[in-house]
Structures are given as structure tokens and as C-alpha cells.
Design a protein around this motif. Sequence first.
Motif, PDB file in Angstrom:
ATOM      1  N   GLY A  11       0.635  -1.362  -0.170  1.00 32.76           N
ATOM      2  CA  GLY A  11       0.004   0.046   0.148  1.00 32.76           C
ATOM      3  C   GLY A  11       0.600   1.289   0.078  1.00 32.76           C
ATOM      4  N   SER A  12       1.913   1.137  -0.029  1.00 35.85           N
ATOM      5  CA  SER A  12       2.952   2.403  -0.086  1.00 35.85           C
ATOM      6  C   SER A  12       4.331   2.088  -0.618  1.00 35.85           C
ATOM      7  N   MET A  13       4.905   3.164  -1.243  1.00 37.08           N
ATOM      8  CA  MET A  13       6.293   3.272  -1.823  1.00 37.08           C
ATOM      9  C   MET A  13       7.304   2.589  -0.889  1.00 37.08           C
ATOM     10  N   TYR A  14       6.764   3.288   0.537  1.00 42.10           N
ATOM     11  CA  TYR A  14       8.089   2.932   1.565  1.00 42.10           C
ATOM     12  C   TYR A  14       8.076   1.459   1.913  1.00 42.10           C
ATOM     13  N   THR A  15       6.833   0.858   1.903  1.00 41.56           N
ATOM     14  CA  THR A  15       6.941  -0.568   2.165  1.00 41.56           C
ATOM     15  C   THR A  15       7.427  -1.377   0.839  1.00 41.56           C
ATOM     16  N   ALA A  16       7.156  -0.889  -0.009  1.00 41.77           N
ATOM     17  CA  ALA A  16       7.803  -1.494  -1.547  1.00 41.77           C
ATOM     18  C   ALA A  16       9.261  -1.483  -1.489  1.00 41.77           C
ATOM     19  N   GLY A  17       9.654  -0.442  -1.045  1.00 37.61           N
ATOM     20  CA  GLY A  17      11.018  -0.276  -0.916  1.00 37.61           C
ATOM     21  C   GLY A  17      11.860  -1.241   0.034  1.00 37.61           C
ATOM     22  N   GLU A  18      11.138  -1.461   1.164  1.00 31.79           N
ATOM     23  CA  GLU A  18      11.519  -2.529   2.114  1.00 31.79           C
ATOM     24  C   GLU A  18      11.443  -3.787   1.691  1.00 31.79           C
ATOM     25  N   ILE A  19      10.349  -4.246   0.966  1.00 34.75           N
ATOM     26  CA  ILE A  19      10.424  -5.352   0.360  1.00 34.75           C
ATOM     27  C   ILE A  19      11.372  -5.754  -0.612  1.00 34.75           C
ATOM     28  N   VAL A  20      11.753  -4.577  -1.399  1.00 34.21           N
ATOM     29  CA  VAL A  20      12.831  -4.875  -2.491  1.00 34.21           C
ATOM     30  C   VAL A  20      14.112  -5.025  -1.769  1.00 34.21           C
ATOM     31  N   ARG A  21      14.263  -4.351  -0.830  1.00 34.19           N
ATOM     32  CA  ARG A  21      15.583  -4.459   0.047  1.00 34.19           C
ATOM     33  C   ARG A  21      15.837  -5.548   0.494  1.00 34.19           C
ATOM     34  N   TYR A  22      15.069  -6.408   1.217  1.00 32.57           N
ATOM     35  CA  TYR A  22      15.303  -7.689   1.900  1.00 32.57           C
ATOM     36  C   TYR A  22      14.615  -8.979   0.806  1.00 32.57           C
ATOM     37  N   PHE A  23      13.828  -8.562  -0.167  1.00 37.82           N
ATOM     38  CA  PHE A  23      13.618  -9.771  -0.965  1.00 37.82           C
ATOM     39  C   PHE A  23      13.536  -9.300  -2.482  1.00 37.82           C
ATOM     40  N   PRO A  24      14.717  -9.070  -3.002  1.00 41.42           N
ATOM     41  CA  PRO A  24      15.051  -8.407  -4.003  1.00 41.42           C
ATOM     42  C   PRO A  24      14.507  -9.223  -5.674  1.00 41.42           C
ATOM     43  N   GLU A  25      14.198 -10.220  -5.148  1.00 42.77           N
ATOM     44  CA  GLU A  25      13.681 -11.164  -6.229  1.00 42.77           C
ATOM     45  C   GLU A  25      12.066 -10.916  -6.621  1.00 42.77           C
ATOM     46  N   VAL A  26      11.502 -10.005  -5.607  1.00 42.59           N
ATOM     47  CA  VAL A  26      10.112  -9.851  -5.921  1.00 42.59           C
ATOM     48  C   VAL A  26       9.856  -8.890  -6.791  1.00 42.59           C
ATOM     49  N   ARG A  27      10.718  -8.064  -7.282  1.00 42.53           N
ATOM     50  CA  ARG A  27      10.669  -6.637  -7.658  1.00 42.53           C
ATOM     51  C   ARG A  27       9.714  -6.742  -8.883  1.00 42.53           C
ATOM     52  N   THR A  28       9.944  -7.586  -9.815  1.00 42.07           N
ATOM     53  CA  THR A  28       9.310  -7.696 -11.223  1.00 42.07           C
ATOM     54  C   THR A  28       7.806  -8.178 -10.953  1.00 42.07           C
ATOM     55  N   ARG A  29       7.513  -8.609  -9.588  1.00 44.31           N
ATOM     56  CA  ARG A  29       5.735  -8.965  -9.265  1.00 44.31           C
ATOM     57  C   ARG A  29       5.308  -8.344  -8.245  1.00 44.31           C
ATOM     58  N   LEU A  30       6.026  -6.927  -7.915  1.00 49.18           N
ATOM     59  CA  LEU A  30       5.553  -6.263  -6.835  1.00 49.18           C
ATOM     60  C   LEU A  30       4.708  -4.788  -7.427  1.00 49.18           C
TER      61      LEU A  30
END
Length: 306
Positions: free
Chosen positions: A156-175
Motif C-alpha cells: 500500500g505504500s512506496m515505503y513498504t515497497a522499498g523495504e520489500i525490495v531491499r530484503y527480497f529483491p527477487e520480488v521486484r518484477t511481481r511487486l
Amino acid sequence: MQAGGRMNISFDLRWAVHDVGGIRRYAERVLAGIGSSEDRFTLVVRAGREREVRRLAPAVGDVSFLAVRYGPYDPFNAWDLVPRLRRMGAEVFHSPGPALPLADTHGRPALVVNVHDLIPYAHPALCPRSLKARLRPIYGWWLRRVLRHADAVVTGSMYTAGEIVRYFPEVRTRLYTVYNGVTRVPVGDPDGARWQVFAERIGVHGPFALYLGRHDDSKNLERMIRAFAAVHRTMPDARFVVAGAYARLTERLRTTARAAGCADAVRFPGAVSDEEAGLLFAHARFLAFCTLAEGFGLPVVEAMVC
């Protein structure tokens, strides 16, 4: 996809009774929009809780229920739920919380999961009493498996999206970042009568500050109570309403208020309905939301539109 372009979508409504905070509210808001959809929905509910959740179900729309005897984190999601969804022809399974049926079954529906924040994993020091934070390695392992299985991850936010990519970068294309909407909470109290009854019940008879949300360490409530104590010494008629479902931290908050000398001025009404939340937003002097970390901060937006 069914004839006419309709989809068969399964939505995990167990979160509407499993969670007491933002995920529950998110699930209820998604559910409220189902009635206007032309798609077919299967709502996954806990067996024995059908009556409780049927009141949340839309009055119109193509909706059916699938009752199961396990929660969203249970391993039986993989062993039992996926085959049942497949037999029902579900094309998409949407979980509003960070749990999915972890099965690589042939023909399983597409999996969509919401991750609202990573606070227990990314900032465990902010929530020392959280089981997820205390078992951080296990929780991280679980999150990685959920995210790996998901066909789409929604936050729901760019902040959380950034944290997800930081810890789980493999998700980037499906986020996907889909900002949380907000529904104006109802007030409907033109003569103030309902507020008078509610205010009397919670013991508020003058100006008050409001917090509405979970009773978690990351919400910074102990500091807020100590700060309010300083205000209370100069404004003895002021009150601080700490609304939200009771949790393990609630008794500690009561102890903090007693130690700060403002126990009689801090009110804990517990969980409140949408109507009661609307009354609190409408009559509070201000919303106190000094949290240490947030995925989105929905109460702030709700207060702004009230």
C-alpha cells in the motif's frame, strides 16, 4: 475465465476475524466492493464463523462460501485448500495478509498476496514482544516462501515497497504498489445525542486527544501517554482516548499511565465500530499518531476525511 469475461476469484475472508487491525479493515473494504463486481467470488471462512462473517458479505453479487477448519497460517492451506479451490474452478486466490497456500499443485489458481508492512522483520527492535520479531529467522523464511509462490505481491505504500525490495529483491518484477483507499467513516449525529451516550460510556466529558489503532510497541504509545501526562498537569480536564482492541501491551499501558499520574485521564474503550470511530474523529481535538514505523498509517487518512 468464464463466459462473458467473468473471473472466478477466491478471497480469504478469514483475515476479517483472524486480525484485529489494519488487515481486517482492508479485508472489509475489499469485501464491500464485491457487490458491484460482475465476477464470481468464493469467500474462504473459518468453519463455525460463517454467521459472523456473513454480515460482512455484500448483499448482491455472485458470492459463495468455502468453510475450512484451519487458519491462514496453517499447513493445511497447502494440503487441503488448494485442491478444493481447484475443484471449484478458482482462477485467482487473494490473501489480504502475508500468508498463502504454499503448494506447487498443478492447476492451482494464481496467487495474490498483500504485504502491508515488514516492521517485525525489518525493525524487530521496535516490537520486542511480537512473536514475529522474536522468531525473526523463521518469519523471514516464511515470508520468502510466500513471496516466492505469489504471482503478484501488492503493498500500500512506496515505503513498504522499498523495504520489500531491499530484503527480497527477487520480488521486484511481481511487486505492485496500490495505495490504500479510504472510506469516510460515518458520523450521522446531527443533534449530538449519540455522542453524548458514547462519551458517557467511555468517560469523556471535555477535550480529548485520540489514538486509534493496534496496541503494539511500534505504535509508541508509552511515550505518548507520558507526554500526555505533562499536558494533563496543566489541563486537568483533558483526556487521552487510546482506542483499539485490547492486546498484551494494554495492561502495560495502564501501568504507564498510573506511574505518570494520569491513570484517571487515559481511557481505553477497546475496539470500536466504524460509527464509534466516526464519533471519536469528529469530536477529538486532534489525532495522536506518533508511531515509530508504519506501512501506511490508515487512521491518519481516515481522520483527515472525517
